[in-house]
Write a protein that holds these residues in place. Structure first.
Motif, PDB file in Angstrom:
ATOM      1  N   GLU A 146       0.834  -1.212   0.000  1.00  0.00           N
ATOM      2  CA  GLU A 146       0.000   0.000   0.000  1.00  0.00           C
ATOM      3  C   GLU A 146       0.867   1.259   0.000  1.00  0.00           C
ATOM      4  O   GLU A 146       0.601   2.208  -0.739  1.00  0.00           O
ATOM      5  CB  GLU A 146      -0.889   0.026   1.249  1.00  0.00           C
ATOM      6  CG  GLU A 146      -2.102  -0.883   1.171  1.00  0.00           C
ATOM      7  CD  GLU A 146      -2.785  -1.006   2.545  1.00  0.00           C
ATOM      8  OE1 GLU A 146      -3.526  -1.962   2.715  1.00  0.00           O
ATOM      9  OE2 GLU A 146      -2.542  -0.152   3.427  1.00  0.00           O
ATOM     10  N   LEU A 147       1.904   1.217   0.832  1.00  0.00           N
ATOM     11  CA  LEU A 147       2.789   2.382   0.919  1.00  0.00           C
ATOM     12  C   LEU A 147       3.489   2.646  -0.411  1.00  0.00           C
ATOM     13  O   LEU A 147       3.608   3.790  -0.844  1.00  0.00           O
ATOM     14  CB  LEU A 147       3.835   2.171   2.021  1.00  0.00           C
ATOM     15  CG  LEU A 147       3.357   2.383   3.451  1.00  0.00           C
ATOM     16  CD1 LEU A 147       4.328   1.774   4.435  1.00  0.00           C
ATOM     17  CD2 LEU A 147       3.202   3.877   3.739  1.00  0.00           C
ATOM     18  N   LEU A 148       3.943   1.568  -1.053  1.00  0.00           N
ATOM     19  CA  LEU A 148       4.613   1.730  -2.342  1.00  0.00           C
ATOM     20  C   LEU A 148       3.663   2.359  -3.359  1.00  0.00           C
ATOM     21  O   LEU A 148       4.048   3.233  -4.140  1.00  0.00           O
ATOM     22  CB  LEU A 148       5.128   0.383  -2.860  1.00  0.00           C
ATOM     23  CG  LEU A 148       6.392  -0.154  -2.208  1.00  0.00           C
ATOM     24  CD1 LEU A 148       6.699  -1.564  -2.691  1.00  0.00           C
ATOM     25  CD2 LEU A 148       7.584   0.746  -2.512  1.00  0.00           C
ATOM     26  N   GLU A 149       2.404   1.912  -3.333  1.00  0.00           N
ATOM     27  CA  GLU A 149       1.416   2.507  -4.233  1.00  0.00           C
ATOM     28  C   GLU A 149       1.190   3.970  -3.880  1.00  0.00           C
ATOM     29  O   GLU A 149       1.088   4.837  -4.746  1.00  0.00           O
ATOM     30  CB  GLU A 149       0.086   1.745  -4.130  1.00  0.00           C
ATOM     31  CG  GLU A 149       0.065   0.503  -4.995  1.00  0.00           C
ATOM     32  CD  GLU A 149      -1.076  -0.439  -4.637  1.00  0.00           C
ATOM     33  OE1 GLU A 149      -1.854  -0.121  -3.711  1.00  0.00           O
ATOM     34  OE2 GLU A 149      -1.161  -1.489  -5.281  1.00  0.00           O
ATOM     35  N   GLU A 155       2.843  -1.005 -10.175  1.00  0.00           N
ATOM     36  CA  GLU A 155       3.015  -2.463 -10.005  1.00  0.00           C
ATOM     37  C   GLU A 155       3.699  -2.774  -8.674  1.00  0.00           C
ATOM     38  O   GLU A 155       4.681  -3.521  -8.607  1.00  0.00           O
ATOM     39  CB  GLU A 155       3.849  -3.044 -11.140  1.00  0.00           C
ATOM     40  CG  GLU A 155       3.153  -2.985 -12.486  1.00  0.00           C
ATOM     41  CD  GLU A 155       4.075  -3.503 -13.587  1.00  0.00           C
ATOM     42  OE1 GLU A 155       4.035  -4.724 -13.809  1.00  0.00           O
ATOM     43  OE2 GLU A 155       4.812  -2.717 -14.158  1.00  0.00           O
ATOM     44  N   ALA A 156       3.169  -2.157  -7.633  1.00  0.00           N
ATOM     45  CA  ALA A 156       3.819  -2.242  -6.329  1.00  0.00           C
ATOM     46  C   ALA A 156       3.970  -3.683  -5.850  1.00  0.00           C
ATOM     47  O   ALA A 156       4.978  -4.041  -5.244  1.00  0.00           O
ATOM     48  CB  ALA A 156       3.030  -1.432  -5.311  1.00  0.00           C
ATOM     49  N   GLU A 157       2.985  -4.495  -6.144  1.00  0.00           N
ATOM     50  CA  GLU A 157       3.025  -5.867  -5.647  1.00  0.00           C
ATOM     51  C   GLU A 157       4.225  -6.625  -6.225  1.00  0.00           C
ATOM     52  O   GLU A 157       4.889  -7.383  -5.531  1.00  0.00           O
ATOM     53  CB  GLU A 157       1.720  -6.579  -6.006  1.00  0.00           C
ATOM     54  CG  GLU A 157       1.515  -7.821  -5.193  1.00  0.00           C
ATOM     55  CD  GLU A 157       0.047  -8.067  -4.912  1.00  0.00           C
ATOM     56  OE1 GLU A 157      -0.798  -7.297  -5.416  1.00  0.00           O
ATOM     57  OE2 GLU A 157      -0.250  -9.048  -4.207  1.00  0.00           O
ATOM     58  N   LYS A 158       4.481  -6.370  -7.512  1.00  0.00           N
ATOM     59  CA  LYS A 158       5.609  -7.030  -8.160  1.00  0.00           C
ATOM     60  C   LYS A 158       6.926  -6.446  -7.666  1.00  0.00           C
ATOM     61  O   LYS A 158       7.916  -7.140  -7.493  1.00  0.00           O
ATOM     62  CB  LYS A 158       5.495  -6.839  -9.680  1.00  0.00           C
ATOM     63  CG  LYS A 158       5.663  -8.115 -10.464  1.00  0.00           C
ATOM     64  CD  LYS A 158       5.352  -7.895 -11.929  1.00  0.00           C
ATOM     65  CE  LYS A 158       6.495  -7.269 -12.687  1.00  0.00           C
ATOM     66  NZ  LYS A 158       6.041  -6.808 -14.032  1.00  0.00           N
ATOM     67  N   ARG A 159       6.890  -5.140  -7.416  1.00  0.00           N
ATOM     68  CA  ARG A 159       8.117  -4.436  -7.034  1.00  0.00           C
ATOM     69  C   ARG A 159       8.515  -4.718  -5.595  1.00  0.00           C
ATOM     70  O   ARG A 159       9.636  -4.419  -5.197  1.00  0.00           O
ATOM     71  CB  ARG A 159       7.910  -2.927  -7.224  1.00  0.00           C
ATOM     72  CG  ARG A 159       7.698  -2.544  -8.676  1.00  0.00           C
ATOM     73  CD  ARG A 159       9.023  -2.155  -9.287  1.00  0.00           C
ATOM     74  NE  ARG A 159       9.087  -2.150 -10.734  1.00  0.00           N
ATOM     75  CZ  ARG A 159       8.421  -1.342 -11.534  1.00  0.00           C
ATOM     76  NH1 ARG A 159       7.570  -0.486 -11.032  1.00  0.00           N
ATOM     77  NH2 ARG A 159       8.591  -1.383 -12.826  1.00  0.00           N
ATOM     78  N   PHE A 160       7.597  -5.276  -4.836  1.00  0.00           N
ATOM     79  CA  PHE A 160       7.850  -5.561  -3.422  1.00  0.00           C
ATOM     80  C   PHE A 160       9.112  -6.399  -3.257  1.00  0.00           C
ATOM     81  O   PHE A 160       9.906  -6.186  -2.348  1.00  0.00           O
ATOM     82  CB  PHE A 160       6.649  -6.297  -2.826  1.00  0.00           C
ATOM     83  CG  PHE A 160       6.805  -6.648  -1.364  1.00  0.00           C
ATOM     84  CD1 PHE A 160       6.484  -5.725  -0.382  1.00  0.00           C
ATOM     85  CD2 PHE A 160       7.272  -7.904  -0.974  1.00  0.00           C
ATOM     86  CE1 PHE A 160       6.620  -6.046   0.960  1.00  0.00           C
ATOM     87  CE2 PHE A 160       7.413  -8.228   0.354  1.00  0.00           C
ATOM     88  CZ  PHE A 160       7.081  -7.292   1.327  1.00  0.00           C
ATOM     89  N   THR A 175      10.964   5.068  -2.700  1.00  0.00           N
ATOM     90  CA  THR A 175      11.029   3.984  -1.713  1.00  0.00           C
ATOM     91  C   THR A 175      11.507   4.510  -0.361  1.00  0.00           C
ATOM     92  O   THR A 175      10.947   4.191   0.684  1.00  0.00           O
ATOM     93  CB  THR A 175      11.990   2.881  -2.193  1.00  0.00           C
ATOM     94  OG1 THR A 175      11.617   2.516  -3.513  1.00  0.00           O
ATOM     95  CG2 THR A 175      11.933   1.679  -1.285  1.00  0.00           C
ATOM     96  N   MET A 176      12.537   5.344  -0.409  1.00  0.00           N
ATOM     97  CA  MET A 176      13.053   5.950   0.830  1.00  0.00           C
ATOM     98  C   MET A 176      11.938   6.700   1.549  1.00  0.00           C
ATOM     99  O   MET A 176      11.815   6.649   2.769  1.00  0.00           O
ATOM    100  CB  MET A 176      14.148   6.982   0.503  1.00  0.00           C
ATOM    101  CG  MET A 176      15.522   6.462   0.354  1.00  0.00           C
ATOM    102  SD  MET A 176      16.616   6.621   1.779  1.00  0.00           S
ATOM    103  CE  MET A 176      15.780   6.025   3.146  1.00  0.00           C
TER     104      MET A 176
END
Lengths: 338, 314
Positions: A146-149, A155-160, A175-176
């Motif tokens: 959620e935070l990445l989004e 595509e936050a889920e993939k980038r996790f 990301t930081m």
């Protein structure tokens, strides 16, 4: 507006083999709730050291915080509705650990070196959540995505499960930011977060932080040596020189009516739109004093075109020259202007 | 990752071919092996017959091809001295060397990495001085000298360990090491241990001041977790390569240590075969050692890729 952070007379010194470096000699400033404070100054002026001192992030030895107070008026204290301020400098190891990443988030300059190269992006975010909020690994993963989004990574889920080197500079800085805001902090300290980025990405990051600040009701301390960035986003500006705060003022006041000769010189060194190439940029003669043996008079005296007798005899204290506008100079330059 | 492993594999094969080339021509330049096999009084005709029999009269390139084609299946000919295939002799001696090498590696890992860690996390402390001193001694004390001192103290005076030979313990069909391995393994481990202490120390010292470690602290992660997750994990990357290279050397057998302790391993066999100018055997051991080193380097590279995602995804 209520104060959230009040720093008084912060003194930090480094005990090195060459001698004692007087990195900070009495820095004072405060931060209001929901405010963006820009801190400017040249390299070595103590901008970062100030922030790292507050969160005990300096390596000790050689660093030692030798004086001052840093009162933190936390109002999101869920456990007890205690609004008494805590002195960050007096906290023990576990006390400051709860503040770091929890109530105060830190964004560093070069996100490539500031993110662990062998740990996935997701892990680096969820690590904080697990530590501060006691989440389980799965909860933390969900929240991290959620935070990445939230910080605008597609595509936050993939980038996790990606690693920092697979991200672009802008994505790494996002990301930081996600790491810093993970635990819903009250203050974000951004230490030159856009210096390593190109201008368009820089603008995106500034916009992102501005948006998050509003949505999450945070206060922001933005360290930079880019006066343009400060002009665009800060509410107030603190100018640092040779380990002391020389001027603090609301942003417009500072740019239109600077009160310290150093600030005046600094603004004079800025290129002006429409005048490029017509005349040379001004520069400030000389170099900052050697902090191994700082002078017992005004630090700026030997570079100052207006230095008078008393400038060579004592260190000027900060004076209020107009409401909310303080400058550490014996003379009132702001008043002389139309 | 597959591409990475494949390219390393091809490199390793090239190196092994190079080793075969050197091993073969090494023998050519040390003189005629036939003259060694026959007595000094052999007639030229006898010499010629022997040459014919062993194939040494064929053109050099043909000899090399046949050497390589036999070598790739592990056939290096028979040992002149032992009248046995050289490879069989190596296989016979291998368990002793493996036992010694593994024990030595374990000793150096168990002592070296913790000492290096303590030292790197508290530079200038009492333990740092102790660890650095141990590391320096480990790398500078000649191991054959230490071996003699250890024998004097622990075998002759205290009688805790045997002074030479390999004793094994057979249990449920397994051959297990006994205390006889301790003294030779300790003497052998010293150099690797010294290197591990110094490298772990400098890796930890360097990584401690990396920006991402500061980030970890700024996130409020407790010190212990910062050390394990952020510092150790990154420090392990340079250590993997040292452990790989050192294990390769240990596995090729130590001539000094195996000779001093009469340890029936490869090093001992090599020393003996050099003394006897037993060419087939020397060639076989030289190639085998290179094979072990190259294989370990390949495994090290793969482990490296697993530990460091930046390599894995290239």
């Amino acid at each position: 507006m209520a104060k959230i952070l009040e720093v008084n007379d912060l003194i930090t010194r480094f005990y090195t083999f060459d001698g004692v470096v007087h990195a900070l000699s009495g820095v004072s400033f405060d931060l209001d709730e929901g405010e963006t404070l820009g801190i400017v100054g040249e390299s070595g002026s103590g901008k970062s050291v100030t922030m790292m001192s507050l969160l005990h992030l300096l390596p000790t030895p050689p660093a030692r915080i030798e004086g001052g107070k840093a009162l933190f008026y936390s109002n999101r204290n869920e456990q007890n509705n205690n609004t008494d301020p805590v002195d960050l400098l007096q906290l023990d190891k576990s006390g400051i650990r709860k503040i770091r990443g929890g109530k105060i988030g830190f964004i560093f300059q070069d996100a490539l070196s500031a993110l662990n190269p062998v740990m996935t992006i997701g892990r680096q975010i969820s690590e904080t959540l697990i530590e501060h909020l006691g989440m389980t690994v799965d909860e933390a993963k969900k929240r991290s995505i959620e935070l990445l989004e939230y910080v605008g990574i597609p595509e936050a889920e993939k980038r996790f499960s990606a690693y920092p080197h697979q991200f672009s500079g802008g994505m790494r800085q996002r990301t930081m930011i996600a790491v810093a805001i993970a635990c819903n902090p009250e203050i974000i300290i951004a230490d030159e977060p856009t210096t390593a980025l190109d201008v368009t990405v820089q603008a995106q990051i500034i916009e992102l932080v501005q948006r998050l600040k509003k949505e999450m009701k945070m206060s922001v301390i933005w360290i930079t040596h880019d006066l343009g960035v400060v002009a665009g986003m800060a509410d107030r500006v603190l100018v640092m020189y040779a380990g002391s705060a020389v001027e603090i003022a609301p942003v417009d006041d500072l740019f239109y009516n600077p009160g310290h000769p150093y600030t005046i010189k600094l603004l004079g060194a800025l290129p002006k739109i429409g005048e490029e190439g017509q005349h040379r940029l001004e520069s400030i003669d000389g170099t900052p004093p050697d902090l191994l043996s700082p002078p017992a008079h005004c630090q700026f005296a030997w570079r100052c075109p207006h230095a008078a007798e008393k400038c060579w005899q004592a260190v000027p204290a900060a004076r209020e020259i107009s409401p909310g506008h303080h400058a550490a100079c014996f003379f009132d330059f702001a008043a002389r202007r139309p | 990752m597959q591409k990475y492993i494949f390219s390393r594999l091809v490199q390793s094969l090239c190196i092994l071919f190079g080793v075969l080339f050197i091993v073969f021509f090494m023998m050519q330049v040390t003189g005629d092996p036939v003259s060694l096999l026959l007595s000094r009084h052999a007639t030229p005709q006898e010499v010629e017959e022997m040459r014919e029999e062993l194939g040494y009269n064929r053109p050099i390139l043909i000899q090399f091809t046949s050497f390589v084609s036999r070598a790739v299946v592990g056939d290096f000919g028979r040992s002149f001295r032992h009248k046995q295939p050289a490879m069989d002799l190596i296989i016979e001696r291998l368990p002793a060397t493996v036992e010694l090498a593994v024990t030595a590696l374990l000793i150096s890992l168990i002592l070296g990495i913790p000492l290096g860690l303590i030292s790197g996390s508290n530079p200038g402390s009492f333990w740092d001085v102790i660890s650095r001193g141990t590391g320096l001694l480990g790398q500078t004390i000649p191991n054959f000298w230490l071996a003699l001192i250890l024998i004097l103290v622990f075998s002759v005076n205290l009688g805790w360990f045997p002074s030479f030979g390999r004793e094994t313990w057979h249990f449920m069909g397994l051959t297990l090491p006994t205390r006889s391995v301790i003294l030779p393994a300790f003497s052998l481990s010293l150099f690797t241990m010294g290197q591990l202490i110094r490298f772990t120390r400098s890796a930890v010292l360097e990584i401690r001041s990396e920006d991402y470690v500061r980030t970890a602290y700024s996130k409020g992660i407790p010190d212990r977790k910062v050390y394990i997750r952020h510092i150790l994990r990154n420090a392990s990357i340079p250590l993997i390569s040292i452990v790989g290279v050192q294990f390769g050397y240990l596995l090729s057998g130590s001539i000094y240590i195996e000779t001093i302790f009469s340890w029936p391993g490869l090093g001992n066999l090599l020393a003996e075969s050099i003394g006897n100018r037993d060419f087939a055997l020397v060639q076989a051991i030289a190639f085998f050692s290179s094979f072990v080193v190259v294989t370990l380097n390949l495994l090290t590279d793969i482990a490296y890729g697993l530990a460091d995602p930046r390599i894995r995804y290239e």
